[in-house]
Design a protein around this motif. Sequence first.
Motif, short mmCIF file in Angstrom:
data_model
loop_
_atom_site.label_atom_id
_atom_site.label_comp_id
_atom_site.label_asym_id
_atom_site.label_seq_id
_atom_site.Cartn_x
_atom_site.Cartn_y
_atom_site.Cartn_z
N VAL A 194 50.64 59.85 -94.08
CA VAL A 194 52.09 59.70 -94.24
C VAL A 194 52.41 58.37 -94.92
N LEU A 195 51.78 57.29 -94.46
CA LEU A 195 52.02 55.98 -95.07
C LEU A 195 51.58 55.97 -96.54
N ASP A 196 50.46 56.62 -96.82
CA ASP A 196 49.96 56.68 -98.19
C ASP A 196 50.95 57.42 -99.09
N LEU A 197 51.49 58.51 -98.61
CA LEU A 197 52.47 59.26 -99.40
C LEU A 197 53.75 58.46 -99.64
N LEU A 198 54.20 57.74 -98.61
CA LEU A 198 55.40 56.93 -98.76
C LEU A 198 55.20 55.82 -99.80
N PHE A 199 54.04 55.18 -99.76
CA PHE A 199 53.76 54.13 -100.73
C PHE A 199 53.58 54.71 -102.13
N VAL A 207 45.96 50.01 -90.97
CA VAL A 207 46.26 51.08 -90.02
C VAL A 207 44.98 51.69 -89.47
N ALA A 208 43.91 51.65 -90.26
CA ALA A 208 42.62 52.12 -89.76
C ALA A 208 41.95 51.08 -88.87
N THR A 209 42.07 49.81 -89.26
CA THR A 209 41.40 48.74 -88.53
C THR A 209 42.08 48.45 -87.20
N VAL A 210 43.38 48.69 -87.09
CA VAL A 210 44.09 48.46 -85.82
C VAL A 210 43.46 49.26 -84.69
N THR A 211 42.77 50.33 -85.04
CA THR A 211 42.05 51.12 -84.03
C THR A 211 41.11 50.24 -83.23
N LEU A 212 40.55 49.20 -83.86
CA LEU A 212 39.61 48.32 -83.18
C LEU A 212 40.27 47.52 -82.06
N LEU A 271 49.87 46.57 -101.69
CA LEU A 271 50.44 46.75 -100.34
C LEU A 271 49.98 48.08 -99.74
N ARG A 272 49.90 49.08 -100.57
CA ARG A 272 49.43 50.41 -100.13
C ARG A 272 48.00 50.33 -99.62
N SER A 273 47.14 49.68 -100.40
CA SER A 273 45.74 49.53 -100.00
C SER A 273 45.61 48.72 -98.72
N ALA A 274 46.38 47.63 -98.61
CA ALA A 274 46.32 46.79 -97.42
C ALA A 274 46.81 47.55 -96.19
N VAL A 322 45.55 61.77 -85.07
CA VAL A 322 46.85 61.10 -85.15
C VAL A 322 46.77 59.91 -86.11
N ILE A 323 45.68 59.16 -86.06
CA ILE A 323 45.48 58.03 -86.97
C ILE A 323 45.42 58.52 -88.41
N VAL A 324 44.72 59.63 -88.64
CA VAL A 324 44.64 60.19 -89.98
C VAL A 324 46.02 60.60 -90.48
N VAL A 325 46.80 61.23 -89.63
CA VAL A 325 48.15 61.65 -90.01
C VAL A 325 49.00 60.44 -90.37
#
Length: 227
Positions: A203-208, A160-165, A152-155, A196-199
């Motif tokens: 944050v999501l990575d740390l939470l997971f 979150v990176a791909t939503v940029t598209l 789930l973390r990887s997905a 902002v995307i990196v942040v």
Amino acid sequence: MDLFADAIAWIFSPEAQSGSLPLSEAIWTHLAFTFVSVLIAAAVAVPAGWLVGHTGRGREAAVALSGAARAVPSFGLVLLLVLVFGVTHKVGASTTAFVLLAIPPILAGAYSGVEAVERRVVDGARAVGMTSRQVLGKVEIPLGLPLLIGGLRSATLQVVATVTLAGYVGSWGLGFYIVQGIQIRDFAQILGAALVIVVLAVVLDLLFALLERAVVPHGVAARRSAD
């Protein structure tokens, strides 16, 4: 350094908080796309992964799907689905693309988590009279949760990176600022949105990561500490 300073200034500037798409709204839209896509993908991939890991059936197909997904170009998939769904259904097309990208890592985490449970533990559970369903629900799933959370973390990070598209096919999310910044050559806006995307990703990575540690059964954690 001046560009980074300008990017930080843009993030907190009044112009970023107003206009057709305020930054706060773009962040929430970005996160909404991410969470909805991952939740839908999890609803499909988690039960399938548990079934594959428990029975061993379809493992080759699951492994092939997880491997092939790495070769799929995200941008091409988003544009293809927009063309297939039609320009009036951009939200549905984009969400479908994000779901398809999120399924393989979640599927891999679900089935590998169940497969990783030691056979002697499973055999012991069956020896005390547990049914196949009880073994799955009370032994394999709890012990396999850390790997599932890893999937789930990887997905989530991928989505979150791909939503940029989505900024290329509609005025949504933080990708909107990047596309607009390219058009008007505003590099501070481009870098500010990227930061902002990196942040968000960090944050999501740390939470997971915290959740992944929290779901480790106490007995397993104690044994690892002893080792």
